[in-house]
Design an enzyme around this catalytic site. Structure first.
Site, PDB file in Angstrom:
ATOM      1  N   TYR A 104       0.837  -1.207   0.000  1.00 51.96           N
ATOM      2  CA  TYR A 104       0.000   0.000   0.000  1.00 51.96           C
ATOM      3  C   TYR A 104       0.868   1.251   0.000  1.00 51.96           C
ATOM      4  O   TYR A 104       2.040   1.223   0.377  1.00 51.96           O
ATOM      5  CB  TYR A 104      -0.948   0.006   1.208  1.00 51.96           C
ATOM      6  N   CYS A 105       0.269   2.350  -0.457  1.00 51.57           N
ATOM      7  CA  CYS A 105       0.926   3.663  -0.418  1.00 51.57           C
ATOM      8  C   CYS A 105      -0.165   4.720  -0.273  1.00 51.57           C
ATOM      9  O   CYS A 105      -1.302   4.397   0.066  1.00 51.57           O
ATOM     10  CB  CYS A 105       1.793   3.888  -1.661  1.00 51.57           C
ATOM     11  N   THR A 106       0.139   5.964  -0.539  1.00 52.72           N
ATOM     12  CA  THR A 106      -0.812   7.046  -0.286  1.00 52.72           C
ATOM     13  C   THR A 106      -2.040   6.980  -1.192  1.00 52.72           C
ATOM     14  O   THR A 106      -3.170   6.969  -0.721  1.00 52.72           O
ATOM     15  CB  THR A 106      -0.136   8.424  -0.460  1.00 52.72           C
TER      16      THR A 106
END
Length: 342
Positions: A197-199
């Site tokens: 996951y990331c922003t």
């Protein structure tokens, strides 16, 4: 018309802070081959500037990466114009979770080699063969599986203030370093489910494709990133497995996801997760500072910087002449002025 900003940034910041205009912070990206990046950039600047849109956009031959602030009354027109571009028609727009309308103060559109600096040779693997995109409910189900490895594909100053429970959060400054650390950490566990996951999702597009290329069999990525996840769990009444703040690369420097404060003030050690930049323009270090320390150090990271900003402006300019901080603004964990870390 000028295709770039000519007004002093300090004046623009003050104007942005004082305006009562309602604005919506939006981010979006798409990988797509752009043959004439400069021409596309210039036309996009004209279209967005006409609508009073502010923000930071990167254009490259591989696509677009945008974070913008749109006047609320122009939101429908913006969507119409954006979707009129064939390859951007229907692109997902991530709406900010915790928005004060003050995220950007000018419009900046840059042509770059890549829309995210990853250090990868795209010709060496299939960048379109990315991981399986999962929604919030599926993410939660995978996160509960003991056979799943969750990895945060963001930098250390992002994960320090907020991350998913049980996630591996590498202590790195850049996405380029993140990829190598992730590869090293997971090299002996390639049969496990890898959940990334990331922003907003853009870093995971490339990272998940790379992980599949180097041998991971089951690679998943959070569709829409933390921003979409936070909205979905709230709307659908799902368990929220993210704790703390979501760091964002604009004037807000963070959006509140939960009330948990998992970081500390870097100057006194008090629980705090409010990022700021040192007021001394010759330093501009990114760090976490509580209200008490902000008053004590006059919004600076140290007594030295506090003394410098008390000097006449001309003397300050002389002291910082020839100093190029560049990405040093984000190397807060490597600064000798940081006394406490989370």
């Amino acid at each position: 018309m000028a295709l770039y900003n000519r007004v002093d940034s300090r004046l623009l910041k003050e104007k942005m802070r004082m305006t009562p205009e309602k604005r919506v912070t939006i981010s979006f990206y798409r990988y797509h081959l752009i043959t004439n990046t400069q021409e596309f950039r210039d036309q996009l600047y004209k279209d967005l500037d006409m609508l009073g849109i502010l923000g930071r956009i990167y254009i490259a031959s591989e696509g677009i990466n945008a974070q913008i602030s749109v006047p609320e009354h122009n939101l429908a027109e913006f969507k119409s114009r954006l979707y009129s571009i064939e390859w951007l028609n229907g692109v997902r727009l991530n709406i900010a979770v915790d928005d004060n309308g003050k995220s950007f103060f000018k419009l900046k559109i840059l042509v770059r080699k890549k829309i995210v600096a990853d250090g990868l040779d795209d010709s060496s693997f299939d960048v379109t063969n990315s991981g399986i995109h999962v929604d919030a409910a599926t993410f939660n189900k995978l996160a509960d599986d003991p056979d799943t490895l969750i990895i945060d594909m963001r930098n250390h100053y992002e994960s320090e203030v907020g991350h998913f429970k049980g996630a591996v959060c590498p202590d790195v400054d850049t996405f380029r370093e993140e990829l190598q650390v992730a590869e090293d950490l997971m090299k002996d566990q390639k049969d496990k489910k890898l959940l990334m996951y990331c922003t907003g999702g853009i870093r995971c597009e490339k990272a998940s494709a790379w992980m599949k290329h180097i041998g991971f069999k089951n690679v998943f990525q959070l569709d829409g990133g933390i921003i979409k996840y936070a909205q979905d769990v709230k709307e659908k009444g799902l368990e929220n497995k993210f704790i703390g703040k979501n760091f964002v690369f604009d004037e807000r420097l963070g959006e509140r996801i939960t009330e948990d404060i998992i970081a500390v003030c870097h100057q006194c050690g008090k629980p705090c997760d409010d990022h700021t930049n040192c007021k001394n323009d010759g330093c501009h270090l990114l760090f976490i500072q509580c209200k008490e320390c902000s008053e004590k150090y006059n919004n600076c990271c140290s007594d030295e910087c506090k003394d410098i900003i008390a000097l006449p402006e001309e003397q300050q300019k002389e002291l910082r002449k020839g100093i190029n901080k560049g990405r040093q603004v984000f190397k807060k964990g490597r600064s000798e002025n940081i006394k406490f870390q989370s």
